[in-house]
Write an enzyme that holds these catalytic residues in place. Sequence first.
Site, mmCIF file in Angstrom:
data_model
loop_
_atom_site.group_PDB
_atom_site.id
_atom_site.type_symbol
_atom_site.label_atom_id
_atom_site.label_comp_id
_atom_site.label_asym_id
_atom_site.label_seq_id
_atom_site.Cartn_x
_atom_site.Cartn_y
_atom_site.Cartn_z
ATOM 1 C CG ASP A 206 5.821 3.894 1.334
ATOM 2 O OD1 ASP A 206 5.595 3.956 2.745
ATOM 3 O OD2 ASP A 206 4.686 3.224 1.082
ATOM 4 C CG PHE B 210 -1.878 1.337 1.091
ATOM 5 C CD1 PHE B 210 -2.676 1.403 0.708
ATOM 6 C CD2 PHE B 210 -1.400 2.556 2.022
ATOM 7 C CE1 PHE B 210 -3.789 2.316 0.803
ATOM 8 C CE2 PHE B 210 -2.086 3.540 2.283
ATOM 9 C CZ PHE B 210 -3.863 3.447 1.463
ATOM 10 C CE LYS C 269 -0.856 5.654 8.039
ATOM 11 N NZ LYS C 269 -0.243 5.002 6.450
HETATM 12 C C1 LIG Z 1 -0.547 4.611 4.667
HETATM 13 C C2 LIG Z 1 0.035 4.906 4.235
HETATM 14 C C3 LIG Z 1 0.513 5.101 3.190
HETATM 15 C C4 LIG Z 1 -0.662 6.736 2.346
HETATM 16 O O1 LIG Z 1 -0.349 7.755 3.539
HETATM 17 P P1 LIG Z 1 -1.113 9.020 3.519
HETATM 18 O O2 LIG Z 1 -0.681 9.713 4.369
HETATM 19 O O3 LIG Z 1 -3.116 8.421 3.719
HETATM 20 O O4 LIG Z 1 -1.715 9.022 1.922
HETATM 21 C C5 LIG Z 1 1.312 5.193 1.852
HETATM 22 N N1 LIG Z 1 2.324 4.068 2.422
HETATM 23 C C6 LIG Z 1 1.951 3.286 3.269
HETATM 24 C C7 LIG Z 1 3.320 1.696 3.746
HETATM 25 C C8 LIG Z 1 1.637 3.755 4.415
HETATM 26 O O5 LIG Z 1 1.214 2.658 6.112
#
Ligand SMILES: *Cc1c(COP(=O)(O)O)cnc(C)c1O
Length: 400
Positions: free
Chosen positions: A227, A142, A256
Amino acid sequence: MGKSMDFEDYVEKDAQFHIHTYARLPVLFTKGEGCTLWDINGKSYLDFVSGLGVTSVGHCHPAVVSAVKAQVEHLVHVSNLFYTVPQIELAEKLVSISFGDKCFFANSGAEANEGAVKLARKYSKIFVGEDKYEIITAFRSFHGRTMKMLAASGQPEKQKPFEPMPIGFKHVPLNDFDALKGAITDKTCAIMLEPIQGEGGVYPCDLEYLRNVRRFCDEKKLLLILDEVQTGIGRTGKMFTHEHYGIEPDIMSLAKGLGGGFPIGAIIVKDEVAKAFEPGDHGSTFGGGLVACVAALAVIKVIEEEALIENSEKMGALIKGKLNEVSATCAVIKEIRGKGLMIGIGLKQEIAEEIVSKCLESGLVINNIGSKIIRFLPPLCVTGDDIDKAMGIFKKALIN
Ligand SMILES: *Cc1c(COP(=O)(O)O)cnc(C)c1O
C-alpha cells in the site's frame, strides 16, 4: 447584497449542515500556490502537510492547472464503457516508471486497496488454491475507511463501533518476521503492508524485514501487496518507496500524491497477476476519469522535469538534520522517523496537538497523529528557505 460571510459564520454553518466526522483545525483556506496557503482573512501559511500528502507538486501548479483546464473544456466524463486517451496514456506512464505491467484506476486509496484485495483473492483462488482468501496486515496499519479496509487496518479501536467486521484479515506486529510466519495458514493468500506506515505514526518497515517478507511470499506462493497510497509518487525520495528496499511487490496501490489534489487511485500489477481479472470482475463509474488522469499525467511530468524526487531526498535530509539539531537542545523529541519528505517526530510528552495549534497560529501547517507524534508531509517542491522558516516556527513552538 447582505453581510458577507466571515470565518465564524462558516464554522457555524459547517456545524449545522455537515456530519461531525472531522475534528477540524480553526482555519478556512481559500487559496494556495506552491508551498503557501492563504486563509479567508488573507493570512498566509507555509504548508507542511500538503493536504495529507496529496498536493505533491504544490498548490495550483501551473502545469497541472492548465492541463485540467484544457481537459474540462473538452470532455469530462464518458465512463469506462469507452476508451479515453488520458486513461490509456496514464496507464502507459505508470507502467513505464514502475515494476508493473498493468494498471487499474479508482478514485481513492481505500478503493485502490479494495481492488488490490479483490485481485489477490481471485488470483489466489484460480492459480494457487480454492480456499485462499485471508490477508495478513500489520497492527497500526491504515488502508482506508470502507468496511473492508477498516477490517484490513490493524487498528482495533477504530473497528469496534462498526462491528461485525468483514472477515479475512489477520494482523501481526510490524517488523516481527517470526510473528508473520506464525500467522500464515492454508487460507492465507497475501500479505499487505505499507513500506512506511503513515496514519499509524510514520513507522518504516525494516530493510531486512521487508526483504524477508518478499522472499517468504515467493516461497509460499503468497502475493505481496504494498500500500503505497501515502509513500508513493516521490514522497520518500524515490518514485516508489519499495525501491529503497530493492524489492518489488506483486500489487501496489497508489492514490494521495498521484493526482496532485484531484481524486484518483490506482493499482499497478504484474501481468501474471492481472490476468486473474476478466471483464465484469471489477470496475468504477468515475475511476480513471479524464480530468483526474490528465492531472496525474501533469503531476508525474512536473516531478520528472523539476527533479522533485531528488528534491524530496535532499530536502528530507535537510529537515532531518535540522530536527536533530533541535533535538539536541530540546529534550522533548524522542525519535525522528521516516524517509524523504515523510517525517514523523515522536515526542516524550503528550503535547502534539498543542504544538500543531501553536505552529498554525504562527503560519505553519503541520499535522499530529495522536498526542505524541508530529508529522511533516511538505510538498515535494519545498525549498531550503521554506524549511528554514518552518523549522524556526516549529522550534519556537516546541520550546515555549
Ligand atoms: C490515506 C491512506 C489510505 C486511504 O486513502 P483514501 O483516499 O482516504 O481512501 C490508504 N492507505 C494508506 C497507506 C493511506 O495513507
